[in-house]
Design a protein around this motif. Structure first.
Motif, mmCIF file in Angstrom:
data_model
loop_
_atom_site.group_PDB
_atom_site.id
_atom_site.type_symbol
_atom_site.label_atom_id
_atom_site.label_comp_id
_atom_site.label_asym_id
_atom_site.label_seq_id
_atom_site.Cartn_x
_atom_site.Cartn_y
_atom_site.Cartn_z
ATOM 1 N N ARG A 182 129.743 110.742 40.639
ATOM 2 C CA ARG A 182 130.300 111.390 41.830
ATOM 3 C C ARG A 182 131.384 110.527 42.472
ATOM 4 O O ARG A 182 132.389 111.022 42.965
ATOM 5 N N TYR A 183 131.191 109.224 42.454
ATOM 6 C CA TYR A 183 132.156 108.288 43.031
ATOM 7 C C TYR A 183 133.512 108.418 42.338
ATOM 8 O O TYR A 183 134.552 108.458 42.985
ATOM 9 N N ARG B 9 134.565 110.962 40.321
ATOM 10 C CA ARG B 9 135.115 112.307 40.423
ATOM 11 C C ARG B 9 135.882 112.481 41.729
ATOM 12 O O ARG B 9 136.933 113.105 41.762
ATOM 13 N N ARG C 103 127.795 105.700 39.814
ATOM 14 C CA ARG C 103 127.570 107.139 39.892
ATOM 15 C C ARG C 103 128.840 107.890 39.533
ATOM 16 O O ARG C 103 129.934 107.514 39.933
#
Length: 79
Positions: free
Chosen positions: A65-66, A68, A63
């Motif tokens: 998000r991980y 970022r 992902r």
């Protein structure tokens, strides 16, 4: 159903295939071949459990998000 669980379910099949193949090669190329009728079902069970754990660990790495949150572009797994 969480996104992590959905990703882990998709990754699980690929990890399971690799672990199953490696286990079969290990059984058929060693002296365990004589006990294959008991070794293969045990290998299937072990590869199933190991695949679930490995897929659960790989899922968040896929992902954005991980990465970022870590301030990084990614790694060899996520690209």
């Amino acid at each position: 159903m969480s996104v992590r669980l959905q990703i882990a379910a998709m990754v699980f099949m690929m990890v399971q295939a690799v672990l199953f193949g490696a286990g079969m090669v290990a059984i058929l190329l060693t002296s365990a071949q004589s006990n294959a009728m008991t070794a293969i079902p045990a290998m299937i069970a072990v590869s199933f459990l190991a695949s679930a754990a490995i897929a659960w660990l790989i899922a968040p790495r896929l992902r954005q998000r991980y990465w970022r949150a870590k301030g990084s572009d990614g790694d060899a797994i996520s690209g």
